[in-house]
Design an enzyme around this catalytic site. Structure first.
Site, mmCIF file in Angstrom:
data_model
loop_
_atom_site.group_PDB
_atom_site.id
_atom_site.type_symbol
_atom_site.label_atom_id
_atom_site.label_comp_id
_atom_site.label_asym_id
_atom_site.label_seq_id
_atom_site.Cartn_x
_atom_site.Cartn_y
_atom_site.Cartn_z
ATOM 1 N N CYS A 89 0.867 -1.107 0.176
ATOM 2 C CA CYS A 89 0.046 0.161 -0.132
ATOM 3 C C CYS A 89 1.089 1.259 -0.004
ATOM 4 C CB CYS A 89 -0.985 -0.050 1.215
ATOM 5 S SG CYS A 89 -1.910 1.588 1.287
ATOM 6 N N HIS A 131 -8.947 -3.385 -2.598
ATOM 7 C CA HIS A 131 -8.008 -2.582 -2.073
ATOM 8 C C HIS A 131 -8.373 -1.046 -2.000
ATOM 9 C CE1 HIS A 131 -3.776 -1.827 -0.231
ATOM 10 N NE2 HIS A 131 -4.404 -0.280 -0.539
ATOM 11 N N GLU A 132 -8.886 -0.577 -3.218
ATOM 12 C CA GLU A 132 -9.036 0.847 -3.199
ATOM 13 C C GLU A 132 -10.374 1.229 -2.653
ATOM 14 O OE1 GLU A 132 -6.810 2.691 -3.806
ATOM 15 O OE2 GLU A 132 -5.380 1.154 -4.826
ATOM 16 N N HIS A 135 -10.221 1.499 0.972
ATOM 17 C CA HIS A 135 -9.685 2.766 1.343
ATOM 18 C C HIS A 135 -10.828 3.889 1.527
ATOM 19 C CE1 HIS A 135 -5.301 2.878 1.782
ATOM 20 N NE2 HIS A 135 -5.168 2.143 0.475
HETATM 21 ZN ZN LIG Z 1 -3.598 1.152 -0.071
#
Ligand SMILES: [Zn+2]
Length: 178
Positions: A89, A131-132, A135
């Protein structure tokens, strides 16, 4: 347009759910451009707006030849298949650990003009989309690790010195850093 500073773990914005985009204006298009330039500058594969300090539901991705962005994304999983593999990340420089993810992901969202668009991802792109979107919910990859891995990662994070020049691991895999 500009390369923006990337917020590192410890910054509260990374643990905060981002707001949906409501204004599809020039400011949004500039945000997408800044995210794209910052991602390219950092040689990563994905970057979400909170990582540059903007609490809006927008991310960009660059996985191999597949590049783009999504506004207000929602994820859908067409099957139960999973993948396991190393992940990094941009908000945790030098930290790479295994994270289990879904293998196939469909992300539905909007363009910067508010038109519907969908991105179908498998393997690394599917990992990136998950993953995004995490976030944007204030969820970080350490939250997705199994308990033993997370313990190792937290130790490495405590030992990391992100105030000085960041030393990057020689096996840094730029296609898996989101
Ligand atoms: Zn990340």
């Amino acid at each position: 347009m500009a390369i923006r500073g990337i917020r590192l773990f410890g910054d509260p914005i990374l643990k905060t759910a981002a707001d949906p985009v409501r204004d599809f204006d020039k400011q949004l298009r500039n945000l997408v451009k800044d995210l794209t330039e910052t991602l390219d500058g950092a040689q990563g594969a994905g970057l979400a707006a909170p990582q540059i300090g903007v609490g809006l539901r927008v991310f960009v991705y660059a996985v191999g030849s597949e590049r783009g962005y999504l506004v207000n994304p929602e994820l859908d999983f067409p099957d139960d298949a999973e993948q396991d593999g190393e992940e990094g990340c941009l908000s945790f420089p030098g930290i790479y650990y295994d994270v289990k993810r879904r293998l196939n992901t469909v992300a539905r969202g909007l363009t910067d003009r508010g038109d519907p668009v969908q991105v179908v991802g498998t393997e690394v792109l599917a990992r990136c989309l998950q993953h995004e979107t995490d976030h944007l919910d204030g969820v970080l990859f350490i939250d997705r690790m199994d308990q033993a891995t997370r313990k190792q990662a937290m130790k490495a994070i405590r030992e990391a010195n992100w105030d000085g020049p960041v030393k990057l691991s020689p096996h840094r895999m730029t296609d898996r850093i989101f």
